[in-house]
Design a protein around this motif. Sequence first.
Motif, mmCIF file in Angstrom:
data_model
loop_
_atom_site.group_PDB
_atom_site.id
_atom_site.type_symbol
_atom_site.label_atom_id
_atom_site.label_comp_id
_atom_site.label_asym_id
_atom_site.label_seq_id
_atom_site.Cartn_x
_atom_site.Cartn_y
_atom_site.Cartn_z
ATOM 1 N N SER A 279 -1.355 -7.231 -1.873
ATOM 2 C CA SER A 279 -1.638 -6.690 -0.542
ATOM 3 C C SER A 279 -0.389 -6.535 0.316
ATOM 4 O O SER A 279 -0.425 -5.875 1.349
ATOM 5 C CB SER A 279 -2.646 -7.590 0.183
ATOM 6 N N THR A 280 0.706 -7.140 -0.088
ATOM 7 C CA THR A 280 1.910 -7.066 0.738
ATOM 8 C C THR A 280 3.096 -6.495 -0.042
ATOM 9 O O THR A 280 4.241 -6.847 0.204
ATOM 10 C CB THR A 280 2.280 -8.457 1.286
ATOM 11 N N VAL A 281 2.809 -5.609 -0.956
ATOM 12 C CA VAL A 281 3.841 -4.985 -1.772
ATOM 13 C C VAL A 281 3.653 -3.476 -1.685
ATOM 14 O O VAL A 281 2.558 -2.995 -1.409
ATOM 15 C CB VAL A 281 3.759 -5.483 -3.239
ATOM 16 N N SER A 282 4.721 -2.737 -1.888
ATOM 17 C CA SER A 282 4.587 -1.281 -1.845
ATOM 18 C C SER A 282 5.525 -0.629 -2.852
ATOM 19 O O SER A 282 6.505 -1.222 -3.295
ATOM 20 C CB SER A 282 4.881 -0.755 -0.443
ATOM 21 N N ILE A 283 5.180 0.590 -3.175
ATOM 22 C CA ILE A 283 6.029 1.439 -4.015
ATOM 23 C C ILE A 283 6.318 2.679 -3.187
ATOM 24 O O ILE A 283 5.421 3.246 -2.566
ATOM 25 C CB ILE A 283 5.312 1.839 -5.315
ATOM 26 N N THR A 284 7.560 3.079 -3.168
ATOM 27 C CA THR A 284 7.918 4.271 -2.412
ATOM 28 C C THR A 284 8.875 5.118 -3.231
ATOM 29 O O THR A 284 9.523 4.631 -4.161
ATOM 30 C CB THR A 284 8.544 3.900 -1.054
ATOM 31 N N TYR B 124 1.541 1.719 -10.384
ATOM 32 C CA TYR B 124 0.620 0.902 -9.604
ATOM 33 C C TYR B 124 1.154 -0.512 -9.525
ATOM 34 O O TYR B 124 1.768 -1.023 -10.459
ATOM 35 C CB TYR B 124 -0.757 0.891 -10.286
ATOM 36 N N THR C 223 11.764 -8.321 2.231
ATOM 37 C CA THR C 223 12.094 -6.890 2.242
ATOM 38 C C THR C 223 13.020 -6.490 1.090
ATOM 39 O O THR C 223 13.802 -5.554 1.221
ATOM 40 C CB THR C 223 12.734 -6.507 3.589
#
Length: 82
Positions: free
Chosen positions: A46-51, A42, A16
């Motif tokens: 599959s287990t990463v995010s941008i917020t 971008y 996290t």
Amino acid sequence: MTVINEKFVVHTQGNTDVVDITNEVKNSVYRHSLKDAAVHVYVAGSTVSITNIEFEPGLLVDLPEALERIAPVEKYYHHDET
């Protein structure tokens, strides 16, 4: 319309970890003297995010805690089999 592609690498501590990429994105815009632009960020995985969040101390605690409640690290996940 001109399209500019840039890439930068972000190293994380895993799980996290929350990393502020504001300066990398801002520097890319400034480097090309862009005035009217749309920026698309971008990430492959599959287990990463941008917020888009406020990068402040309370959030740096709240977000990992919320993610741990949603998807606990120690839980068994079927996708780990592949």
